[in-house]
Scaffold this motif. Structure first.
Motif, PDB file in Angstrom:
ATOM      1  N   GLY A 138       0.802  -1.213   0.000  1.00 52.70           N
ATOM      2  CA  GLY A 138       0.000   0.000   0.000  1.00 52.70           C
ATOM      3  C   GLY A 138       0.840   1.271   0.000  1.00 52.70           C
ATOM      4  N   PHE A 139       0.160   2.412   0.029  1.00 55.80           N
ATOM      5  CA  PHE A 139       0.801   3.725  -0.013  1.00 55.80           C
ATOM      6  C   PHE A 139       0.324   4.570   1.169  1.00 55.80           C
ATOM      7  N   TYR A 140       1.293   5.160   1.886  1.00 54.97           N
ATOM      8  CA  TYR A 140       0.966   5.952   3.066  1.00 54.97           C
ATOM      9  C   TYR A 140       1.951   7.113   3.189  1.00 54.97           C
ATOM     10  N   ASN A 141       1.498   8.188   3.793  1.00 53.78           N
ATOM     11  CA  ASN A 141       2.378   9.314   4.121  1.00 53.78           C
ATOM     12  C   ASN A 141       2.681   9.260   5.601  1.00 53.78           C
ATOM     13  N   LEU A 142       3.931   8.996   5.951  1.00 52.23           N
ATOM     14  CA  LEU A 142       4.351   8.882   7.344  1.00 52.23           C
ATOM     15  C   LEU A 142       4.821  10.207   7.919  1.00 52.23           C
ATOM     16  N   GLY A 143       4.870  11.235   7.094  1.00 49.31           N
ATOM     17  CA  GLY A 143       5.375  12.518   7.575  1.00 49.31           C
ATOM     18  C   GLY A 143       6.885  12.582   7.625  1.00 49.31           C
TER      19      GLY A 143
ATOM     20  N   GLY B 251      17.130   7.441  14.726  1.00 53.80           N
ATOM     21  CA  GLY B 251      16.782   6.352  13.822  1.00 53.80           C
ATOM     22  C   GLY B 251      15.310   6.346  13.456  1.00 53.80           C
ATOM     23  N   ILE B 252      14.977   5.527  12.463  1.00 52.22           N
ATOM     24  CA  ILE B 252      13.620   5.530  11.939  1.00 52.22           C
ATOM     25  C   ILE B 252      12.609   4.929  12.919  1.00 52.22           C
ATOM     26  N   VAL B 253      13.036   3.978  13.753  1.00 51.66           N
ATOM     27  CA  VAL B 253      12.106   3.405  14.731  1.00 51.66           C
ATOM     28  C   VAL B 253      11.699   4.468  15.746  1.00 51.66           C
ATOM     29  N   HIS B 254      12.660   5.259  16.226  1.00 52.06           N
ATOM     30  CA  HIS B 254      12.325   6.334  17.150  1.00 52.06           C
ATOM     31  C   HIS B 254      11.439   7.369  16.469  1.00 52.06           C
ATOM     32  N   PHE B 255      11.698   7.647  15.185  1.00 51.59           N
ATOM     33  CA  PHE B 255      10.852   8.595  14.464  1.00 51.59           C
ATOM     34  C   PHE B 255       9.399   8.150  14.462  1.00 51.59           C
ATOM     35  N   TYR B 256       9.147   6.860  14.227  1.00 56.17           N
ATOM     36  CA  TYR B 256       7.779   6.355  14.243  1.00 56.17           C
ATOM     37  C   TYR B 256       7.123   6.651  15.594  1.00 56.17           C
ATOM     38  N   ALA B 257       7.842   6.342  16.672  1.00 54.62           N
ATOM     39  CA  ALA B 257       7.288   6.571  18.004  1.00 54.62           C
ATOM     40  C   ALA B 257       7.070   8.056  18.261  1.00 54.62           C
ATOM     41  N   TRP B 258       8.048   8.872  17.883  1.00 51.23           N
ATOM     42  CA  TRP B 258       7.968  10.315  18.124  1.00 51.23           C
ATOM     43  C   TRP B 258       6.843  10.957  17.333  1.00 51.23           C
ATOM     44  N   ARG B 259       6.760  10.637  16.023  1.00 56.22           N
ATOM     45  CA  ARG B 259       5.719  11.239  15.189  1.00 56.22           C
ATOM     46  C   ARG B 259       4.337  10.845  15.688  1.00 56.22           C
TER      47      ARG B 259
ATOM     48  N   LEU C 127       9.210  18.961  20.565  1.00 56.25           N
ATOM     49  CA  LEU C 127       8.501  19.100  19.306  1.00 56.25           C
ATOM     50  C   LEU C 127       9.444  19.227  18.118  1.00 56.25           C
ATOM     51  N   SER C 128      10.712  19.491  18.369  1.00 54.59           N
ATOM     52  CA  SER C 128      11.650  19.732  17.273  1.00 54.59           C
ATOM     53  C   SER C 128      12.697  18.625  17.150  1.00 54.59           C
ATOM     54  N   LEU C 129      12.419  17.456  17.701  1.00 55.36           N
ATOM     55  CA  LEU C 129      13.380  16.368  17.632  1.00 55.36           C
ATOM     56  C   LEU C 129      13.666  15.986  16.185  1.00 55.36           C
ATOM     57  N   PHE C 130      12.628  15.966  15.342  1.00 48.49           N
ATOM     58  CA  PHE C 130      12.770  15.738  13.917  1.00 48.49           C
ATOM     59  C   PHE C 130      12.173  16.927  13.171  1.00 48.49           C
ATOM     60  N   PRO C 131      12.655  17.222  11.971  1.00 44.94           N
ATOM     61  CA  PRO C 131      12.085  18.309  11.175  1.00 44.94           C
ATOM     62  C   PRO C 131      10.631  18.032  10.814  1.00 44.94           C
ATOM     63  N   PRO C 132       9.915  19.045  10.352  1.00 40.25           N
ATOM     64  CA  PRO C 132       8.512  18.839   9.961  1.00 40.25           C
ATOM     65  C   PRO C 132       8.393  17.944   8.739  1.00 40.25           C
TER      66      PRO C 132
ATOM     67  N   GLU D 250       7.781  16.596   5.032  1.00 38.44           N
ATOM     68  CA  GLU D 250       7.905  17.210   3.713  1.00 38.44           C
ATOM     69  C   GLU D 250       6.518  17.514   3.144  1.00 38.44           C
ATOM     70  N   VAL D 251       5.597  16.587   3.318  1.00 32.17           N
ATOM     71  CA  VAL D 251       4.208  16.778   2.902  1.00 32.17           C
ATOM     72  C   VAL D 251       3.346  16.532   4.129  1.00 32.17           C
ATOM     73  N   ASP D 252       2.657  17.557   4.574  1.00 30.80           N
ATOM     74  CA  ASP D 252       1.915  17.441   5.832  1.00 30.80           C
ATOM     75  C   ASP D 252       0.514  16.869   5.626  1.00 30.80           C
ATOM     76  N   GLU D 253      -0.075  17.102   4.452  1.00 33.91           N
ATOM     77  CA  GLU D 253      -1.427  16.604   4.234  1.00 33.91           C
ATOM     78  C   GLU D 253      -1.417  15.097   4.005  1.00 33.91           C
ATOM     79  N   ASN D 254      -2.550  14.485   4.283  1.00 26.89           N
ATOM     80  CA  ASN D 254      -2.773  13.048   4.040  1.00 26.89           C
ATOM     81  C   ASN D 254      -1.903  12.137   4.904  1.00 26.89           C
ATOM     82  N   ARG D 255      -1.394  12.654   6.026  1.00 32.67           N
ATOM     83  CA  ARG D 255      -0.570  11.796   6.875  1.00 32.67           C
ATOM     84  C   ARG D 255      -1.426  10.768   7.598  1.00 32.67           C
ATOM     85  N   ILE D 256      -0.907   9.560   7.660  1.00 32.68           N
ATOM     86  CA  ILE D 256      -1.616   8.493   8.351  1.00 32.68           C
ATOM     87  C   ILE D 256      -1.373   8.606   9.856  1.00 32.68           C
TER      88      ILE D 256
END
Length: 470
Positions: free
Chosen positions: A300-305, A388-396, A428-433, A435-441
């Motif tokens: 599938g296709f998803y926007n993770l932010g 890392g990407i695992v922490h990003f998932y948790a943070w986002r 709130l600034s641990l990771f940058p915003p 790239e595409v904010d709309e349609n985020r899952i």
């Protein structure tokens, strides 16, 4: 009934190849010889304009069939083309375990998430739709040869001519028959045979061996009639299944089947959509492919932010290929649909979405210190760690859930999964915003500090080539 749209532009038109002849599977083709020739095509540098780049140049087996250069992975993560100053716009995806991706369609329903999404096709944006050849993987192989930013061949005819003059041309014709490399009279049909041959190699056991530690565990679990989809984080802190936790739901119920305790805990976190779980399996599913093992993707296709990768060399490409310069935004599937002529009602909800990759071989690397890049643009340089990407998932997920904690401390205990941060201000600034904010899952918050290491330990069991100790 779900509404399905018809494609108005085929991949052949998009690539400037008209009259693509249909080459159906022929009776009597020796599959093993087809794979052997496909491997030679995959590793042949002569099929690029200056004879310096092959498919394997960007899809290295030692790195899980993705980017082979740790210095490039550390920065922009986009491999240079055959003409060295030219770059595409995304990190090379892995070609392993991709052969069962269906044609691109908008009628896939993700039952676990309760949403409808597009699925299928190949490339991060799905543009190898399968509409032309009925095989997205073969259509994907059509692209790089003719892409001026990759192998840069001027047309399909020259690709066929190079193969016809190769050392393995006789082997190719022994598989497909006489005049199957007729670059003068049948360049389109010959080119199709070439890309189908490459796809055969990419589907082969050499590329998809199912020899990971997880696969051994999966065999043992099936033999023991234990369903791994039942495992949860209920009673997670106990080293033995506590009273009240049903059989098959506690991680200790799966001991002795090939995974360590930490890996089993990671599997529980991966699978569970409640409590302390990360719910990874909702998109990286346990659905079995034709070989009888999970593919770890729903296609599938998803926007993770995911943030922009500021080091992406595509930003500096000439206006001919990147008219937006530094303002270029990767809209993924939505961008492809828009460029193909779809109505705004179709493409706008898909802006920013990228295809779910298989997690198999996600941590395969030639050496422990080898840097891999993760995400469609290679923004992340590790699975674990605070960046890392695992922490990003948790943070986002935690930020989207109200910012209760910083993604490292939050998840699993409070409303919607937030646990709070013990008086700390949410980072709130641990990771940058995005790239595409709309349609985020919406993603499931989980406690990275408590379970992140377990999750990474499980992901590392998906690397092929595991040899159990005596």
């Amino acid at each position: 009934m779900k509404k399905s749209y018809s494609f108005i532009l085929s991949l052949a038109v998009l690539m400037g190849i008209s009259g693509m002849g249909s080459v159906s599977a022929q009776e009597g083709i020796d599959e093993q010889k087809l794979i052997e020739v496909g491997k030679k095509l995959f590793f042949d540098v002569n099929l690029s304009v200056n004879k310096k780049q092959s498919c394997a140049s960007c899809h290295d087996p030692a790195a899980g069939f993705t980017g082979p250069d740790p210095e490039i992975n550390t920065a922009g993560a986009v491999e240079p083309g055959a003409i060295g100053e030219r770059f595409g716009n995304r990190k090379p995806p892995s070609v392993t375990y991709t052969g069962e991706s269906p044609n691109l369609s908008n009628d896939y329903y993700n039952e676990a998430l309760g949403i409808e999404t597009w699925a299928g096709g190949m490339f991060w944006d799905g543009r190898a739709t399968g509409e032309t050849l009925g095989d997205p993987l073969a259509e994907q192989a059509m692209g790089p040869f003719l892409n001026p930013l990759e192998m840069a061949m001027p047309d399909a005819q020259l690709v066929v001519q190079r193969v016809a003059k190769s050392e393995y041309a006789e082997e190719f014709e022994a598989v497909w028959g006489p005049r199957s490399l007729d670059w003068k009279k049948d360049p389109e049909g010959s080119y199709e045979r070439i890309v189908r041959t490459i796809a055969a190699y990419e589907r082969s056991p050499e590329v998809n061996p199912y020899t990971s530690k997880f696969d051994l565990f999966y065999d043992n679990a099936r033999d023991a009639k234990k369903d791994i989809k039942l495992i949860t984080t209920k009673g997670f802190g106990n080293s033995n299944r506590p009273k009240g936790v049903p059989l098959g739901q506690h991680w200790t119920d799966y001991r002795g089947l090939g995974l360590s305790d930490n890996e089993l805990k990671g599997l529980a976190v991966f699978n569970d959509s409640q409590r302390m779980g990360a719910d990874c399996a909702s998109c990286h599913t346990f659905t079995e492919g034709s070989a009888g093992y999970p593919l770890f993707t729903d296609f599938g296709f998803y926007n993770l932010g995911i943030p922009k990768n500021p080091d992406n060399p595509f930003y500096d490409m000439p206006e001919k290929w990147n008219p937006d310069g530094e303002d270029w935004i990767d809209y993924g599937l939505g961008g492809y649909l828009k460029s193909s002529g779809w109505d705004a009602a179709v493409y706008e909800p898909e802006m920013g979405k990228h295809k779910t990759p298989s997690l198999r071989n996600i941590d395969q690397r030639p050496s422990p210190d080898f840097v891999k890049a993760f995400g469609h643009n290679g923004f992340f340089k590790s699975l674990d760690g605070m960046e890392g990407i695992v922490h990003f998932y948790a943070w986002r997920a935690t930020m989207d859930d109200g910012g209760m904690g910083d993604g490292g401390m939050g998840g699993g205990m409070g409303p919607g999964g937030g646990m709070g941060d013990g008086g700390m201000t949410p980072n709130l600034s641990l990771f940058p915003p995005p790239e595409v904010d709309e349609n985020r899952i919406a993603m499931k918050p989980f406690n990275f500090m408590m379970v992140g290491d377990y999750l990474v330990a499980f992901l590392q069991t998906l690397t092929d080539g595991y040899e159990p100790s005596e």
